[in-house]
Design a protein around this motif. Structure first.
Motif, short mmCIF file in Angstrom:
data_model
loop_
_atom_site.label_atom_id
_atom_site.label_comp_id
_atom_site.label_asym_id
_atom_site.label_seq_id
_atom_site.Cartn_x
_atom_site.Cartn_y
_atom_site.Cartn_z
N VAL A 133 -11.67 3.36 2.90
CA VAL A 133 -11.04 3.21 1.36
C VAL A 133 -9.58 4.50 1.19
CG1 VAL A 133 -11.20 3.10 -0.49
CG2 VAL A 133 -12.66 2.40 0.63
N GLN A 151 -6.31 3.39 3.20
CA GLN A 151 -6.10 2.43 2.26
C GLN A 151 -4.76 2.45 1.93
OE1 GLN A 151 -8.14 -0.14 0.48
NE2 GLN A 151 -6.62 -0.90 -0.44
N LEU A 152 -5.48 3.91 0.92
CA LEU A 152 -4.20 4.68 -0.28
C LEU A 152 -3.71 5.41 0.87
CD1 LEU A 152 -7.67 5.11 -2.41
CD2 LEU A 152 -6.00 2.83 -2.49
N SER A 199 -2.17 5.10 3.50
CA SER A 199 -1.35 4.79 4.21
C SER A 199 -0.47 4.03 3.08
CB SER A 199 -1.88 3.35 5.02
OG SER A 199 -2.41 3.43 5.74
N ASN A 200 -0.81 3.36 1.79
CA ASN A 200 -0.53 2.71 0.92
C ASN A 200 0.94 3.80 0.47
OD1 ASN A 200 -1.18 0.40 1.13
ND2 ASN A 200 -2.66 0.81 -0.90
N ILE A 201 0.54 5.15 0.48
CA ILE A 201 1.13 6.47 0.04
C ILE A 201 2.45 6.25 1.24
CG2 ILE A 201 1.53 8.75 -0.05
CD1 ILE A 201 -0.33 8.36 -2.46
N PHE A 251 -7.73 12.04 -3.66
CA PHE A 251 -8.53 11.15 -3.15
C PHE A 251 -9.68 11.52 -3.29
CE2 PHE A 251 -4.93 8.37 -1.62
CZ PHE A 251 -4.02 8.44 -2.85
N ASN A 254 -1.26 1.76 8.64
CA ASN A 254 -1.47 0.47 7.56
C ASN A 254 -2.76 0.16 7.68
OD1 ASN A 254 -2.60 -0.05 4.89
ND2 ASN A 254 -0.62 0.00 3.81
N GLY A 280 -5.19 -0.85 6.18
CA GLY A 280 -5.14 -2.12 4.97
C GLY A 280 -6.56 -2.31 3.89
N PRO A 281 -6.71 -3.05 3.39
CA PRO A 281 -8.26 -2.67 2.70
C PRO A 281 -9.10 -3.55 3.33
CG PRO A 281 -6.59 -4.34 1.92
CD PRO A 281 -5.98 -3.97 2.35
N LEU A 310 -5.14 -4.93 11.37
CA LEU A 310 -4.74 -5.94 10.39
C LEU A 310 -3.30 -6.15 10.17
CD1 LEU A 310 -6.72 -7.44 7.46
CD2 LEU A 310 -6.14 -5.12 6.73
N GLN A 311 -2.43 -4.51 10.37
CA GLN A 311 -1.23 -4.82 10.01
C GLN A 311 -0.71 -6.28 11.27
OE1 GLN A 311 0.11 -0.82 9.89
NE2 GLN A 311 1.32 -1.64 8.39
N TYR A 333 1.31 5.53 -6.78
CA TYR A 333 1.51 5.23 -5.61
C TYR A 333 0.89 4.54 -5.00
CZ TYR A 333 4.73 8.25 -8.17
OH TYR A 333 5.80 8.35 -8.70
N GLN A 334 -0.61 4.77 -4.95
CA GLN A 334 -1.25 4.36 -3.10
C GLN A 334 -1.60 2.76 -3.76
OE1 GLN A 334 -1.76 6.55 -6.85
NE2 GLN A 334 -3.95 6.97 -6.77
N GLY A 352 2.51 0.49 -2.28
CA GLY A 352 2.71 0.68 -1.11
C GLY A 352 1.88 -0.27 0.04
N SER A 353 0.47 -1.23 -1.12
CA SER A 353 -0.01 -1.95 -0.44
C SER A 353 0.42 -3.41 0.61
CB SER A 353 -1.26 -2.66 -1.71
OG SER A 353 -2.00 -3.71 -0.74
N LEU A 354 -0.68 -3.56 1.30
CA LEU A 354 -0.14 -4.81 1.95
C LEU A 354 -0.74 -5.63 0.66
CD1 LEU A 354 -2.27 -4.98 5.15
CD2 LEU A 354 -0.10 -4.43 5.24
N PRO A 406 -12.01 -4.88 -2.07
CA PRO A 406 -11.02 -4.86 -2.06
C PRO A 406 -9.79 -5.99 -1.98
CG PRO A 406 -12.46 -4.31 -0.18
CD PRO A 406 -12.81 -4.47 -1.76
#
Lengths: 604, 604
Positions: free
Chosen positions: A227, A230-231, A233-235, A415, A524, A526-527, B6-7, B417-418, B421-423, B527
């Motif tokens: 988790v 995931q966060l 990487s989103n950032i 986080f 990333n 991902g989730p 996953l990407q 921001y978290q 940027g998500s998938l 998720p």
């Protein structure tokens, strides 16, 4: 409780079972006897644990002998002790299913509200319908938890009274290092006072710092790292899209930085600062700030004004002068000094550092301690402190003309709680469920003072091995000098395992540090996925370290055997000297690995 | 770039196509002509947009007529304009695939660095290999973005120069309300100056506030709500397990609270405070604090000392007296007053409120404004302000003896921001890809000043309808009084659509508010899933609101038609009065819905 679509799908998930637990009957086989993790602690531990010290390892194997009589019925209690970790509920479902499948008259009592529920004998009898909505779900809300300690004599006595009045055959404590050390103490006390309840522990901590030659990883670590990654990487993606901010992200990890390391290996941020590195290199706050500023400056030369920097919450205590300051503050607290009066009573150097820090950090340093006597690390905003120090230094450099890039802008994140309550990954569901089932077999076999273990975890579930190890075999004793000539020895305990700076995962991080710093190779993961490809990915740490970890212990063990053979009575002095020098390098490696046990590692 | 497992799986995902786009050829059919959203704005808009006002709707249908000659080759440019939203990359991949499949000589130029890249003519020609790692991925990092405006004459001229020198047949702007209003302006300017480039917009904003009778939801909203709901729910689980903290969570949402509403419907927190509620009821900071304190007290009576409270970042501007204070601060800024001097120049009442606020909020209020002239809402920690006010009030109540429960403890979070940027979710991938393909067809057909649209989104992709609507049909004009008798009229713009307090989603929230407040019916959507069951869940808002939304507009339209028939020349006075009163209630409903257009809603 209102289950979402995915929660319903998850509650119907059937955890995959290792071969030993798939069999209709399971055989418990005795393995090698164990000693202390560090031989020099053996005496101290055996004195504290005369009845539970030196027990043998146990292995679970499928049993194809004829079916015997149904086992007599058992009553088992279970307690959530430590901070909640994803997968905790599956310990209970594994234990419950094993109990009921072996004898429908078996009873599982959950203690409501953690150890305080245990002391007060507040129980909830687990049934199919009570358990159903909690299967494969996150959190500890089936039973709740409170403070996670069983320490005082009163607490131990209350626990014993509960076990006796509830006629428990077994008591399962779900928690990390501290709770399992408490389990060891309970087991010994129960044995010595004739209480028939067998005490069993399970390795459950999202920090992943309960790790030794018997324990490859902990329930919750996989999910929490996923988790968080995931966060993070989103950032990273966001940083790269907007190109205007540096993100300082603080992650969970008090005593060790396993979460930060794993998240870095998953998401490839620009920087990660581990507590272990800072402590080992005795880096000061000033040096740390300088290092980050230099990195910002290097990136500015490539026209990059964004970045992502990870740090564990425990980092603050790893900085030597900050640690000393916190110790001094806590000493005043212990002596009952009023919080407002502490600043004026600090020693001159501590006072100087305290005054140097921004006001928000000063007040966070003065917060009450946690129940485990540590600083309230979740409340100390180290990421803000560093961001502020870096900003000040970058402004200074700008004024001095040594930095000519754009203004440095930081955004800070912590986080913590947003990962801890997650739905557990398949890995954590399976691992926890297997551990829960093993607990049943340990209690049924009358083992006391053991931890349920599953090994070979990096392989598919079909290759997982089930067993148990005595809790005392994971214990160490802390020694320290208190004034000249006054040596102190602590209570045996199960220590938090630090990140191994010689291990493969950390090395993988360091090898990539340069390119990650400058080239933005963000990744990333991902989730968390529950089906399809990608549903069975494991942590990098587990995949690359633990293999190596066990391998290295075996290597060292072989090496020590060789040395032992060399050193015979009457052997030449040079041989002795050579052996001694080899030994000291082995000891050095082992002390870094923080996992210094040599017994019981014969593969089974 | 290092793609995770996953990407990689996601980059190979093939978005599902609506029927119109599955056909080998597509036919563009002209629908009803459009007017202004609000008839009273028609004159102002038609004057500002003489060439692009009043165009017809367009519908895309599969074309089974004989294959004609290959279309002449096209050159299209694309710009990321607004804040990054998950799915943005798929607009580009849909557009690119449509361009290349219709004629391999077609060219897609991406502008590097947002609108600034457009002005400076910094382009990247999109190719298969450049695009491949960005398909179905989050962020805007393929091209990057900067400030999102095309406003000044210089900027418009630079955009035109870019389109002309690059010989573009089409220009696609990816963004929200502001960027699409800019697209309308560009389209008109281009048309009036003989620039042959056709300008097309797409509805992409994670805020979900570009919403009207043509647009059911925006690209990015689905993903961002899902990631945030996952995190909020994890925190709910955590709160319920530990039972010691109140979590105050601030969510994205500046002009409207759609994200907060959807997240609440997904995760069932104890409280959610929408900006729209506070603005409508003109609730003061004091009343808001009191309301939360009363809730804390109610829960304490049930022995509950934990909870989760959601609020949108725009909440702070919805509180009347705070809005007025911010306006006053910004007015001083506009007049060039130094930030440090502003507090001393505030009016007495504003100064009193300013001094009442905690120091951290004061300095956040004095931050520079955003590029769109609004307060830096992402930096204003409204959640901390409320937590602190509630704590102070709870302490006061404790002292006064009116509250006798345990101490109130708060932990604050900002989820911004978290999630951004998500998938992207499957929904956002599919929706964005379809919109991208539609853009190709609009440019190929020579349509100018349109927005690509997909409707019937709550149904399966096989039932989605593709089309386009003129941007001017979404515009409204702001009017306000500036002093007695001095009426002002603003530039036509595309307004942010607020949460409809009469809509089904909000009603669903309110119906449950009581039980969610007290009974902890937390729900965890988990998720985002990409395969298996649970991979195709949509937002609650889309599933329950938009259906109703279209339905209600049709109902109102029919009603107005009825009223029109009633009101004939010479009809009795009572009829006129009745009609007038009906009209006023219709107007009231419409003003709340903030989506007051009646034309072009005939279902297609």
């Amino acid at each position: 409780m209102a289950l979402s679509g995915l929660q319903k799908i998850r509650s119907a998930y059937v955890p995959r079972l290792p071969p030993a637990l798939q069999a209709s009957r399971v055989r418990l086989v005795q393995g090698d006897p164990t000693t202390a993790a560090d031989p020099s602690d053996a005496l101290a531990i055996s004195r504290n644990f005369p009845l539970t010290y030196g027990q043998s390892l146990a292995h679970l194997l499928p049993d194809d002998t004829d079916v015997k009589d149904a086992p007599t019925s058992l009553r088992v209690g279970v307690v959530f002790c430590g901070r909640q970790s994803p997968g905790g509920h599956n310990i209970i479902s594994g234990l419950y299913d094993a109990l009921k499948s072996h004898n429908p008259n078996n009873v599982l009592l959950g203690f409501v509200g953690g150890t305080e529920g245990l002391f007060a004998q507040r129980t909830l009898e687990i049934t199919d319908s009570i358990l159903a909505p909690f299967r494969n779900q996150g959190g500890y809300d089936l039973l709740g938890r409170t403070k996670d300690q069983i320490r005082s004599l009163q607490q131990v006595n209350d626990a014993r009274a509960a076990c006796e009045s509830l006629k428990l055959d077994g008591l399962v404590l779900i928690g990390g290092c501290t709770s399992n050390a408490d389990a060891a103490q309970l087991a010994e006390t129960f044995a010595s006072t004739g209480c028939r309840t067998k005490v069993v522990g399970v390795p459950v901590t999202l920090y992943g710092d309960l790790k030794n030659q018997f324990v490859e990883t902990d329930v919750g670590f996989d999910t929490v790292c996923k988790v968080n990654s995931q966060l993070i990487s989103n950032i990273c993606t966001d940083a790269l899209s907007a190109e205007k901010y540096y993100y300082f992200i603080r992650l969970m990890g008090r005593k060790a930085s396993h979460v930060a390391l794993e998240c870095a290996l998953q998401s490839h941020p620009n920087m990660v600062i581990l507590g272990e590195e800072v402590a080992t290199s005795k880096m000061t706050l000033f040096e740390l700030t300088k290092q980050i500023c230099d990195a910002v400056q290097q990136r500015a030369q490539k026209d990059k004004y964004h970045g992502v920097i990870l740090l564990p919450e425990g980092l603050i205590e790893s900085i030597p002068e900050v640690y000393a300051l916190l110790e001094e503050i806590h000493e005043h607290m212990r002596q009952g000094v009023q919080v407002d009066d502490i600043p004026s009573q600090l020693s001159p150097w501590a006072s100087a550092l305290f005054e140097f820090l921004p006001p928000f950090i000063r007040s966070e340093f003065l917060l009450e301690k946690e129940s485990d006597d540590s600083a309230q690390l979740s409340q100390i905003e180290t990421e803000k402190l560093l961001a502020q120090l870096v900003e000040t230094e970058m402004n200074r450099r700008t004024k001095a003309g040594t930095y000519t890039g754009k203004k440095f802008n930081a955004i800070c994140h912590f986080f913590g709680y947003q990962a801890r309550g997650s739905l557990p990954s398949n890995f954590d569901c399976d691992y926890a469920y297997a551990l829960g089932q093993i607990c049943y077999h340990l209690v049924a076999a009358g083992l006391n003072g053991y931890m349920a273990t599953v090994t070979n975890l990096k392989q598919d579930v079909t290759e997982w091995r089930c067993g148990a190890a005595p809790l005392t075999a994971m214990m160490t004793v802390k020694r320290w000098l208190r004034g000249p000539g006054v040596s102190m020895i602590g209570k045996p305990t199960i220590n938090f395992t630090k990140v191994d700076l010689n291990g493969k995962p950390y090395q993988a991080l360091r090898q990539n540090a340069g390119t990650w710093l400058l080239d933005d190779l963000y990744r990333n993961p991902g989730p968390i996925q529950y089906s399809g490809q990608g549903a069975n990915l494991k942590t990098v740490t587990l995949s690359i370290q633990d293999q190596d970890y066990i391998g290295r212990i075996q290597e060292l063990w072989a090496y020590l055997e060789k040395v032992k053979k060399m050193v015979q009575p009457g052997c030449p002095e040079e041989v002795l000297k050579a052996a001694l020098s080899s030994m000291s390098s082995v000891i050095e490696v082992l002390s870094v690995m923080s996992a210094p046990a040599f017994r019981g590692i014969t593969p089974y």
